[in-house]
Design a protein around this motif. Structure first.
Motif, PDB file in Angstrom:
ATOM      1  N   LEU A  89       0.854  -1.195   0.000  1.00  0.00           N
ATOM      2  CA  LEU A  89       0.000   0.000   0.000  1.00  0.00           C
ATOM      3  C   LEU A  89       0.892   1.248   0.000  1.00  0.00           C
ATOM      4  O   LEU A  89       0.565   2.265  -0.579  1.00  0.00           O
ATOM      5  CB  LEU A  89      -0.932  -0.027   1.210  1.00  0.00           C
ATOM      6  N   VAL A  90       2.037   1.123   0.693  1.00  0.00           N
ATOM      7  CA  VAL A  90       3.068   2.150   0.552  1.00  0.00           C
ATOM      8  C   VAL A  90       4.269   1.449  -0.086  1.00  0.00           C
ATOM      9  O   VAL A  90       4.336   0.231  -0.110  1.00  0.00           O
ATOM     10  CB  VAL A  90       3.467   2.755   1.927  1.00  0.00           C
ATOM     11  N   GLN A  91       5.225   2.214  -0.583  1.00  0.00           N
ATOM     12  CA  GLN A  91       6.353   1.586  -1.270  1.00  0.00           C
ATOM     13  C   GLN A  91       7.364   1.022  -0.269  1.00  0.00           C
ATOM     14  O   GLN A  91       7.647   1.639   0.752  1.00  0.00           O
ATOM     15  CB  GLN A  91       7.032   2.625  -2.157  1.00  0.00           C
ATOM     16  N   HIS A  92       7.879  -0.170  -0.590  1.00  0.00           N
ATOM     17  CA  HIS A  92       8.902  -0.793   0.256  1.00  0.00           C
ATOM     18  C   HIS A  92      10.204  -0.879  -0.526  1.00  0.00           C
ATOM     19  O   HIS A  92      10.347  -1.732  -1.401  1.00  0.00           O
ATOM     20  CB  HIS A  92       8.460  -2.207   0.660  1.00  0.00           C
ATOM     21  N   PRO A  93      11.175   0.005  -0.233  1.00  0.00           N
ATOM     22  CA  PRO A  93      12.445  -0.053  -0.971  1.00  0.00           C
ATOM     23  C   PRO A  93      13.181  -1.366  -0.717  1.00  0.00           C
ATOM     24  O   PRO A  93      13.123  -1.912   0.392  1.00  0.00           O
ATOM     25  CB  PRO A  93      13.239   1.135  -0.407  1.00  0.00           C
ATOM     26  N   LYS A  94      13.868  -1.893  -1.742  1.00  0.00           N
ATOM     27  CA  LYS A  94      14.647  -3.129  -1.602  1.00  0.00           C
ATOM     28  C   LYS A  94      15.987  -2.919  -2.306  1.00  0.00           C
ATOM     29  O   LYS A  94      16.164  -1.977  -3.071  1.00  0.00           O
ATOM     30  CB  LYS A  94      13.906  -4.295  -2.257  1.00  0.00           C
ATOM     31  N   GLN A  95      16.900  -3.845  -2.055  1.00  0.00           N
ATOM     32  CA  GLN A  95      18.207  -3.757  -2.710  1.00  0.00           C
ATOM     33  C   GLN A  95      18.122  -4.239  -4.161  1.00  0.00           C
ATOM     34  O   GLN A  95      18.786  -3.717  -5.031  1.00  0.00           O
ATOM     35  CB  GLN A  95      19.255  -4.593  -1.939  1.00  0.00           C
ATOM     36  N   SER A  96      17.289  -5.278  -4.401  1.00  0.00           N
ATOM     37  CA  SER A  96      17.169  -5.780  -5.788  1.00  0.00           C
ATOM     38  C   SER A  96      15.815  -6.450  -5.980  1.00  0.00           C
ATOM     39  O   SER A  96      15.192  -6.893  -5.011  1.00  0.00           O
ATOM     40  CB  SER A  96      18.283  -6.780  -6.105  1.00  0.00           C
ATOM     41  N   ILE A  97      15.385  -6.518  -7.237  1.00  0.00           N
ATOM     42  CA  ILE A  97      14.146  -7.232  -7.583  1.00  0.00           C
ATOM     43  C   ILE A  97      14.507  -8.221  -8.674  1.00  0.00           C
ATOM     44  O   ILE A  97      15.098  -7.852  -9.690  1.00  0.00           O
ATOM     45  CB  ILE A  97      13.057  -6.243  -8.047  1.00  0.00           C
ATOM     46  N   GLN A  98      14.108  -9.483  -8.451  1.00  0.00           N
ATOM     47  CA  GLN A  98      14.568 -10.544  -9.356  1.00  0.00           C
ATOM     48  C   GLN A  98      13.481 -10.968 -10.342  1.00  0.00           C
ATOM     49  O   GLN A  98      12.335 -10.529 -10.247  1.00  0.00           O
ATOM     50  CB  GLN A  98      15.015 -11.743  -8.521  1.00  0.00           C
ATOM     51  N   ALA A  99      13.886 -11.834 -11.269  1.00  0.00           N
ATOM     52  CA  ALA A  99      12.971 -12.298 -12.324  1.00  0.00           C
ATOM     53  C   ALA A  99      11.658 -12.791 -11.736  1.00  0.00           C
ATOM     54  O   ALA A  99      11.632 -13.461 -10.706  1.00  0.00           O
ATOM     55  CB  ALA A  99      13.649 -13.414 -13.107  1.00  0.00           C
ATOM     56  N   GLY A 100      10.560 -12.469 -12.426  1.00  0.00           N
ATOM     57  CA  GLY A 100       9.233 -12.942 -12.004  1.00  0.00           C
ATOM     58  C   GLY A 100       8.495 -11.974 -11.115  1.00  0.00           C
ATOM     59  O   GLY A 100       7.287 -12.057 -10.967  1.00  0.00           O
ATOM     60  N   ASP A 101       9.223 -11.034 -10.493  1.00  0.00           N
ATOM     61  CA  ASP A 101       8.549 -10.150  -9.542  1.00  0.00           C
ATOM     62  C   ASP A 101       8.160  -8.813 -10.182  1.00  0.00           C
ATOM     63  O   ASP A 101       8.637  -8.458 -11.252  1.00  0.00           O
ATOM     64  CB  ASP A 101       9.463  -9.904  -8.324  1.00  0.00           C
ATOM     65  N   VAL A 102       7.292  -8.097  -9.468  1.00  0.00           N
ATOM     66  CA  VAL A 102       6.804  -6.798  -9.934  1.00  0.00           C
ATOM     67  C   VAL A 102       7.307  -5.738  -8.968  1.00  0.00           C
ATOM     68  O   VAL A 102       7.345  -5.976  -7.757  1.00  0.00           O
ATOM     69  CB  VAL A 102       5.255  -6.797  -9.965  1.00  0.00           C
ATOM     70  N   GLY A 103       7.696  -4.555  -9.485  1.00  0.00           N
ATOM     71  CA  GLY A 103       8.181  -3.533  -8.560  1.00  0.00           C
ATOM     72  C   GLY A 103       8.089  -2.149  -9.155  1.00  0.00           C
ATOM     73  O   GLY A 103       7.532  -1.949 -10.235  1.00  0.00           O
ATOM     74  N   TYR A 104       8.652  -1.189  -8.425  1.00  0.00           N
ATOM     75  CA  TYR A 104       8.680   0.185  -8.930  1.00  0.00           C
ATOM     76  C   TYR A 104      10.133   0.646  -8.996  1.00  0.00           C
ATOM     77  O   TYR A 104      11.011   0.088  -8.328  1.00  0.00           O
ATOM     78  CB  TYR A 104       7.854   1.118  -8.030  1.00  0.00           C
ATOM     79  N   LEU A 105      10.354   1.663  -9.805  1.00  0.00           N
ATOM     80  CA  LEU A 105      11.714   2.151 -10.027  1.00  0.00           C
ATOM     81  C   LEU A 105      11.660   3.678 -10.051  1.00  0.00           C
ATOM     82  O   LEU A 105      10.790   4.260 -10.699  1.00  0.00           O
ATOM     83  CB  LEU A 105      12.196   1.615 -11.390  1.00  0.00           C
ATOM     84  N   ILE A 106      12.565   4.326  -9.332  1.00  0.00           N
ATOM     85  CA  ILE A 106      12.647   5.787  -9.370  1.00  0.00           C
ATOM     86  C   ILE A 106      14.022   6.169  -9.892  1.00  0.00           C
ATOM     87  O   ILE A 106      15.043   5.718  -9.366  1.00  0.00           O
ATOM     88  CB  ILE A 106      12.399   6.393  -7.969  1.00  0.00           C
ATOM     89  N   THR A 107      14.024   6.965 -10.971  1.00  0.00           N
ATOM     90  CA  THR A 107      15.305   7.335 -11.584  1.00  0.00           C
ATOM     91  C   THR A 107      15.458   8.845 -11.646  1.00  0.00           C
ATOM     92  O   THR A 107      16.410   9.344 -12.238  1.00  0.00           O
ATOM     93  CB  THR A 107      15.372   6.789 -13.021  1.00  0.00           C
ATOM     94  N   GLY A 108      14.488   9.579 -11.111  1.00  0.00           N
ATOM     95  CA  GLY A 108      14.566  11.036 -11.157  1.00  0.00           C
ATOM     96  C   GLY A 108      14.177  11.625 -12.495  1.00  0.00           C
ATOM     97  O   GLY A 108      14.469  12.777 -12.781  1.00  0.00           O
ATOM     98  N   ILE A 109      13.485  10.839 -13.354  1.00  0.00           N
ATOM     99  CA  ILE A 109      13.015  11.377 -14.644  1.00  0.00           C
ATOM    100  C   ILE A 109      11.913  12.395 -14.344  1.00  0.00           C
ATOM    101  O   ILE A 109      11.005  12.125 -13.568  1.00  0.00           O
ATOM    102  CB  ILE A 109      12.443  10.242 -15.525  1.00  0.00           C
ATOM    103  N   LYS A 110      12.021  13.553 -14.989  1.00  0.00           N
ATOM    104  CA  LYS A 110      11.016  14.598 -14.723  1.00  0.00           C
ATOM    105  C   LYS A 110       9.934  14.666 -15.798  1.00  0.00           C
ATOM    106  O   LYS A 110       8.913  15.295 -15.623  1.00  0.00           O
ATOM    107  CB  LYS A 110      11.709  15.976 -14.632  1.00  0.00           C
ATOM    108  N   ASP A 111      10.163  14.040 -16.948  1.00  0.00           N
ATOM    109  CA  ASP A 111       9.212  14.149 -18.048  1.00  0.00           C
ATOM    110  C   ASP A 111       8.538  12.795 -18.274  1.00  0.00           C
ATOM    111  O   ASP A 111       9.202  11.821 -18.628  1.00  0.00           O
ATOM    112  CB  ASP A 111       9.962  14.589 -19.312  1.00  0.00           C
TER     113      ASP A 111
END
Length: 598
Positions: A241-263
């Motif tokens: 429900l809130v984001q849980h940061p992790k060190q890595s996400i492996q094959a088969g899983d779903v996650g989010y990524l933040i790269t600082g893209i503004k557009d």
């Protein structure tokens, strides 16, 4: 990886998809009592009010089954036909789907079209019969419909009620037992599918993805294949429900990524994320740029608000990358934007969000679709016409092509005649007619997209007493005999009311437009002619009579020449007034042109 299950829920609008997602979250303990609320995954006020999902969401649940802990990734999808590309990408990120059917309404058009999308991607389908506790439900009959559609066994259909929580445990068991675990290799180079993105004003664009092969680590340099740009993964994690940061996400899983893209336009749904140092050889197939289907001009009511409207549109585009706009100006409305939308619902939502979130009152011109025009001079060069005023001069025109769609309509057998005559009136050609049961018929038509843009959906609901469901898919361009109908007010063309119309309907629609405008435009001190024209040929005319003062009222008796002198003087004044007078068009006149059949 064997304990991960990725699944989505597909259903027609209002069949209980968001409520079922709420119950699954409750049952797996993913939400605390304090966080609970109805339609938890629909975060926009607009989604709640209309009861539709506009933006797809993803959430991860943990569930213990037979003593083993499983991770379930639910990828929620929008149900509306305008967002079918997003739905197809969300489906591509899953291995299974819950097919939710309302026990009172049975199978509808979008259920079938989304089901075909799921079957094309080889998803395991779990049929769920929802709302079985309603007094109007007839579960036996609808179960038979589902069995006919899927070819499954009646006992495989899970009866449930998302409202009361009935059958939720059976659904979770079926997800774990029937949906296969994701396949993929952790040791291969990174290959991940982007299925959604959300704009966060503090952190830039958050990209939601599903890892097919390899793994994505925090701080790794990654690359988006379609845009060919490199970024650093500042943060990766899973979506509870809130984001849980992790060190890595492996094959088969779903996650989010933040790269600082503004557009938001740099993150495209359907794109492949890979490792910048060791890129994958085969990007994930099926990616395409989302193409707008419907175009309309959006103008500020007050021309001074133009810059404010621009910044509001730019902010909206951060949240919704499928909105396309370019500046344009109109003689009648001043400066504004030509906007491209995915469909009519998308257009309504954008308009509503401009008013709510940015306090902008706007005038929307008649929506139209994108045409291809070809001139006699070079018949191979395509001229894209998004605005009727872009159409080349009729004398140089070779042909015009317009987009066609394949429409699927499911209705009760009593209304087949009404639906057919509506579609034929809208230049549709029937291609197929199938009786799903003795009561329900599926009709397929090839129709021009332009015909369904105006009032088709409302009229379909009217002729079928609300019992028809409608879905469509584009099938390419076809040559049509189209003409541009211009509306002239006081001999001045009003570019915002121009429309491209099929030659057979032009005279009829031109006449209706003139009649409608005559009712809506207020009377002035002089006669106002309203004319519809194709090129230089006038096809219809109405006149708004002048408000005139009785100048002869003071002449009591006496010679006729005195009265005539006063009338002649008035006539000259009216003539001069007509040359310099300009006519204000009220906002409802633009909207009324869309509803000519009311």
């Amino acid at each position: 990886m064997k304990n991960i299950r990725n699944f989505c829920i597909i259903a027609h609008i209002d069949h209980g998809k968001s409520t079922l997602a709420d119950r699954l979250l409750d049952f797996t303990g993913s939400v605390t009592d304090r966080e609970k609320q109805d339609q938890l995954l629909d975060s926009m006020d607009l989604e709640r009010e209309r009861g539709i999902t506009i933006k797809s969401h993803a959430i991860q649940m943990d569930y213990v089954h037979n003593g083993e802990k499983y991770t379930l990734n639910l990828i929620d999808t929008p149900g509306h036909v305008d967002f079918s590309y997003e739905v197809s990408r969300s489906i591509a990120a899953c291995e299974g789907a819950l097919l939710v059917v309302d026990a009172a309404q049975s199978i509808q058009a979008q259920t079938i079209s989304n089901l075909y999308l799921a079957l094309e991607n080889d998803l395991e389908i779990i049929p769920v019969l929802n709302k079985v506790d309603l007094p109007s439900a007839n579960p036996e009959e609808v179960t038979d419909d589902i069995v006919d559609l899927l070819g499954c066994k009646p006992e495989e259909v899970i009866p449930a009620s998302a409202k009361s929580g009935l059958g939720i445990e059976d659904i979770l068991t079926a997800i774990i037992e029937r949906i296969p675990a994701p396949k993929g290799n952790v040791d291969e180079s990174l290959q991940a599918l982007v299925f959604d993105s959300v704009y966060n004003p503090f952190r830039g664009v958050e990209t939601y993805f599903r890892v097919i092969n390899g793994e994505i680590k925090k701080g790794q340099k990654i690359k988006f294949v379609a845009t060919d740009k490199d970024y650093f993964a500042d943060e990766v994690g899973t979506l509870k429900l809130v984001q849980h940061p992790k060190q890595s996400i492996q094959a088969g899983d779903v996650g989010y990524l933040i790269t600082g893209i503004k557009d938001a336009r740099e993150v495209k749904v359907g794109d492949t994320i890979t490792d910048a140092a060791n890129p994958t050889k085969n990007p994930i197939g099926g990616f395409e740029d989302v193409k707008p289907m419907v175009f309309a001009g959006i103008y500020p009511v007050d021309t001074e608000d133009y810059e404010e409207l621009r910044s509001s549109m730019e902010k909206l585009q951060l949240n919704d990358a499928s909105l396309v706009f370019a500046p344009e100006s109109s003689a009648a409305l001043g400066f504004g934007f030509r906007c491209g939308f995915l469909g009519m619902l998308h257009m309504e939502i954008i308009q509503e969000r401009l008013e709510r979130e940015f306090d902008m009152t706007v005038i929307t011109t008649v929506p139209n679709v994108s045409y291809h025009a070809f001139t006699r001079k070079n018949p191979d060069e395509i001229i894209i016409v998004n605005n009727p005023s872009d159409l080349p001069d009729p004398s140089t025109l070779d042909r015009v092509e317009e987009p066609y769609i394949k429409a699927t309509i499911i209705t009760k057998s009593d209304f087949v005649g009404n639906v057919m005559s509506l579609c034929i009136e809208k230049r549709g050609q029937i291609t197929n007619q199938t009786y799903l049961t003795t009561e329900r018929v599926e009709l397929n038509f090839d129709m021009p997209l332009a015909e369904i843009v105006f009032d088709f959906y409302d009229r379909l609901k009217t002729v079928s007493k609300g019992y028809a469901s409608f879905d469509y898919a584009p099938i390419g361009m076809r040559t049509s005999k189209l003409v541009r109908v211009d509306i002239l007010l006081n001999s001045q063309p009003v570019d915002a009311l121009s429309a491209l119309i099929h030659a057979d309907n032009a005279a009829n629609i031109g006449k209706k437009m003139c009649e409608k405008l005559r009712e809506l435009i207020p009377r002035q001190q002089f006669d106002i002619p309203i004319q519809a024209a194709i090129g230089a040929k006038i096809i219809s005319r109405e006149t708004i009579k002048a408000l005139r003062k009785d100048v002869t009222a003071k002449c009591y008796g006496g010679d006729i020449s005195r009265k005539r002198k006063l009338l002649e003087k008035q006539k000259k004044g009216k003539k001069r007034m007509r040359q310099v007078g300009n006519v204000e068009i009220p906002q409802q006149a633009f909207m009324a042109v869309l509803k000519l059949n009311d």
